[in-house]
Design a protein around this motif. Structure first.
Motif, PDB file in Angstrom:
ATOM      1  N   ALA A  23       1.074  -9.831   0.375  1.00  0.00           N
ATOM      2  CA  ALA A  23       1.395  -8.403   0.468  1.00  0.00           C
ATOM      3  C   ALA A  23       1.242  -7.712  -0.885  1.00  0.00           C
ATOM      4  CB  ALA A  23       2.809  -8.214   1.009  1.00  0.00           C
ATOM      5  N   LEU A  29       0.410  -5.000   2.451  1.00  0.00           N
ATOM      6  CA  LEU A  29       0.227  -5.566   3.787  1.00  0.00           C
ATOM      7  C   LEU A  29      -0.051  -7.058   3.686  1.00  0.00           C
ATOM      8  CD1 LEU A  29      -0.114  -4.844   6.855  1.00  0.00           C
ATOM      9  CD2 LEU A  29      -2.552  -4.770   6.396  1.00  0.00           C
ATOM     10  N   ASN A  31      -1.385 -10.397   4.942  1.00  0.00           N
ATOM     11  CA  ASN A  31      -2.447 -10.779   5.869  1.00  0.00           C
ATOM     12  C   ASN A  31      -2.290 -12.206   6.366  1.00  0.00           C
ATOM     13  OD1 ASN A  31      -3.878  -8.290   5.678  1.00  0.00           O
ATOM     14  ND2 ASN A  31      -4.520  -8.911   3.652  1.00  0.00           N
ATOM     15  N   ASN A  95      -2.701  -0.432   7.994  1.00  0.00           N
ATOM     16  CA  ASN A  95      -1.748  -0.274   6.901  1.00  0.00           C
ATOM     17  C   ASN A  95      -1.419   1.213   6.773  1.00  0.00           C
ATOM     18  OD1 ASN A  95      -0.349  -0.139   4.490  1.00  0.00           O
ATOM     19  ND2 ASN A  95      -1.671  -1.587   3.429  1.00  0.00           N
ATOM     20  N   ARG A  97       0.393   2.694   4.761  1.00  0.00           N
ATOM     21  CA  ARG A  97       0.466   3.103   3.353  1.00  0.00           C
ATOM     22  C   ARG A  97      -0.886   3.601   2.850  1.00  0.00           C
ATOM     23  NH1 ARG A  97       2.620  -1.108  -1.033  1.00  0.00           N
ATOM     24  NH2 ARG A  97       4.579  -0.666   0.015  1.00  0.00           N
TER      25      ARG A  97
END
Length: 155
Positions: A23, A29, A31, A95, A97
């Motif tokens: 992250a 994020l 994965n 994501n 963000r």
């Protein structure tokens, strides 16, 4: 060298350091995931499919297979989420963000510059390791034979 991230569930204590490192490396994020199965911890990430459905539906070419790895060129991603719905494993994720999709690319840029994937580097128990993927012996022999035949034609 084609490679993958190998997981040894006997060494994994479920600390999630790999997930946190992923992250931090990928814009917030993660994965990869650590799941519990039969009382053991199991690492799950992109399957690096030979014919990735996620890449087939990407309208911008941001998702593609290169050097045995399904990569995502983040600058080309428009966040359409076609890949999210196409992947049978549910690997690509949106994501919020960044407004784009993220997925495991085996940290190919880090590996190319001599490093290890973030998840592997962060594992305190060495439960994760970079493992070379070798083609099956029959495929390797067939490729060698084809190369020799092509060289004979040129010479």
């Amino acid at each position: 060298m084609p490679y993958t991230v190998a997981h040894d569930p006997e060494k994994c204590d479920g600390c999630l350091n790999c997930v946190k490192a992923c992250a931090e490396t990928h814009e917030g994020l993660a994965n990869c995931q650590i799941l519990t199965c039969g009382g053991k911890f199991v690492y799950f990430s992109c399957m690096q499919c030979k014919k990735p459905q996620c890449a087939e539906v990407c309208p911008t070419g941001a998702m593609r297979r290169e050097n045995e790895i399904v990569i995502l060129l983040r600058d080309l991603c428009v966040g359409c989420v076609n890949c999210v719905y196409a992947c049978p494993w549910g690997v690509p994720r949106f994501n919020p963000r960044t407004g784009r999709v993220g997925k495991c690319d085996l940290c190919h840029e880090r590996v190319a510059s001599g490093g290890k994937p973030a998840c592997v580097e962060a594992c305190p128990n060495e439960a994760l390791a970079v493992k070379e993927v070798k083609p099956p012996a029959k495929k390797a022999a067939a490729a060698k034979k084809a190369a020799a035949k092509a060289a004979a034609k040129e010479g």
